[in-house]
Design a protein around this motif. Sequence first.
Motif, short mmCIF file in Angstrom:
data_model
loop_
_atom_site.label_atom_id
_atom_site.label_comp_id
_atom_site.label_asym_id
_atom_site.label_seq_id
_atom_site.Cartn_x
_atom_site.Cartn_y
_atom_site.Cartn_z
N GLU A 132 25.31 37.66 34.13
CA GLU A 132 24.51 38.70 34.84
C GLU A 132 24.53 38.53 36.37
OE1 GLU A 132 20.52 39.12 33.49
OE2 GLU A 132 21.35 38.91 31.52
N ILE A 133 25.30 39.46 36.99
CA ILE A 133 25.62 39.37 38.45
C ILE A 133 24.83 40.48 39.07
CG2 ILE A 133 27.38 39.48 40.14
CD1 ILE A 133 29.16 38.39 37.81
N TRP A 134 23.80 39.98 39.93
CA TRP A 134 23.10 41.03 40.71
C TRP A 134 23.34 40.60 42.35
CZ3 TRP A 134 21.18 44.66 37.78
CH2 TRP A 134 21.05 44.61 36.46
N GLY A 135 23.97 39.49 42.66
CA GLY A 135 24.30 39.21 43.91
C GLY A 135 25.71 39.38 44.28
N VAL A 136 26.33 38.63 45.17
CA VAL A 136 27.78 38.86 45.53
C VAL A 136 28.64 37.95 44.94
CG1 VAL A 136 29.11 39.12 47.48
CG2 VAL A 136 26.86 39.98 47.69
N VAL A 137 29.82 38.02 44.66
CA VAL A 137 31.03 37.25 44.10
C VAL A 137 31.91 37.40 45.31
CG1 VAL A 137 32.61 36.43 42.71
CG2 VAL A 137 30.41 37.23 41.75
N GLU A 138 32.42 36.49 46.08
CA GLU A 138 33.17 36.66 47.25
C GLU A 138 34.62 35.65 46.53
OE1 GLU A 138 31.50 34.96 50.80
OE2 GLU A 138 30.50 37.15 51.10
N LEU A 139 35.65 36.39 46.92
CA LEU A 139 36.84 35.44 46.47
C LEU A 139 37.81 35.37 47.93
CD1 LEU A 139 37.86 37.37 43.13
CD2 LEU A 139 36.64 35.28 43.41
N ASP A 140 37.79 34.01 48.32
CA ASP A 140 38.52 33.94 49.51
C ASP A 140 39.61 32.91 49.40
OD1 ASP A 140 39.26 33.61 52.13
OD2 ASP A 140 37.72 32.21 52.43
N PHE A 141 40.89 33.42 49.85
CA PHE A 141 42.05 32.57 49.68
C PHE A 141 42.90 32.61 50.86
CE2 PHE A 141 43.36 36.77 47.95
CZ PHE A 141 44.67 36.75 48.35
N GLU A 142 43.88 31.47 51.02
CA GLU A 142 44.87 31.46 51.76
C GLU A 142 46.12 31.03 51.15
OE1 GLU A 142 43.69 27.61 54.23
OE2 GLU A 142 41.84 28.86 54.67
N GLY A 143 47.13 31.50 51.54
CA GLY A 143 48.51 31.08 51.21
C GLY A 143 48.96 32.10 49.98
N SER A 144 49.84 31.73 49.14
CA SER A 144 50.31 32.46 48.06
C SER A 144 49.51 32.34 46.77
CB SER A 144 51.62 32.17 47.73
OG SER A 144 51.81 30.74 47.40
N PHE A 145 48.56 31.38 46.76
CA PHE A 145 47.53 31.46 45.37
C PHE A 145 46.40 32.02 45.62
CE2 PHE A 145 50.55 27.70 45.53
CZ PHE A 145 50.88 27.96 44.11
N GLY A 146 45.74 32.78 44.75
CA GLY A 146 44.61 33.84 44.88
C GLY A 146 43.58 32.94 43.78
N PRO A 147 42.16 33.09 44.39
CA PRO A 147 41.34 32.58 43.38
C PRO A 147 41.16 33.10 42.05
CG PRO A 147 40.24 34.13 44.95
CD PRO A 147 41.80 34.10 45.31
N ASN A 148 40.64 32.39 40.98
CA ASN A 148 40.67 33.14 39.80
C ASN A 148 39.13 32.84 39.06
OD1 ASN A 148 41.27 33.53 36.96
ND2 ASN A 148 42.82 32.16 36.90
N VAL A 149 38.76 34.01 38.53
CA VAL A 149 37.53 33.99 37.91
C VAL A 149 37.86 34.74 36.59
CG1 VAL A 149 35.20 34.91 37.61
CG2 VAL A 149 35.85 34.37 40.09
N GLY A 150 37.90 33.93 35.57
CA GLY A 150 38.21 34.30 33.98
C GLY A 150 36.94 34.47 33.20
N MET A 151 37.03 35.58 32.25
CA MET A 151 35.61 36.11 31.53
C MET A 151 36.04 36.41 30.18
SD MET A 151 32.29 37.17 32.07
CE MET A 151 31.28 37.83 30.89
N GLU A 152 35.65 35.65 29.38
CA GLU A 152 35.60 35.97 27.80
C GLU A 152 34.18 36.20 27.60
OE1 GLU A 152 37.34 33.33 25.20
OE2 GLU A 152 39.13 33.20 26.39
N GLY A 153 33.77 37.38 27.29
CA GLY A 153 32.20 37.61 27.03
C GLY A 153 31.79 39.05 27.39
N ASN A 154 30.56 39.11 27.78
CA ASN A 154 29.86 40.30 28.39
C ASN A 154 29.52 40.09 29.78
OD1 ASN A 154 29.79 41.20 25.27
ND2 ASN A 154 28.43 39.74 25.09
#
Length: 156
Positions: A132-154
Amino acid sequence: MRIVYPLIILCICSFFVTQAQNSYHWSGDAGTLSWNDPGNWEEGIVPTSSDYAYFDNVGTITVEIGDAGNIVDSVSELHIIGTSDIEFQSFDINEERILGVLDYVEISEGSVISILTPSPGGVQILIEGTAEIWGVVELDFEGSFGPNVGMEGNIP
């Protein structure tokens, strides 16, 4: 025989009580950034995969995931509540770290979760339940690798 039945019931009840999930609240009192430092949790215990972790009105903080011997931390539930701005980063910027959330994530209105991924290491947050996301999710990365948020569910 009458004494045996209450004893059996007592044993069954105590089994379920010991299996209960516990709630742990971030305090940051240890002065380190480490998720794995018991002194950073009000209860003096690091939450595990059967526990609930709370960041409740903690302001803007950085939390390091993993430690020298541990690349994966996991909890049953993660709650980021109120005026909390949490930046998750890797304990070792040269190695990837994982925060696994097995059942439920709550990011309340007014809260921010940031996932910092410096190259070559970084943090993954893997959610295997409901978010349940009512706020903010920020993904910040440097270089060639990005952040990862994986989700299995609802996401309701």
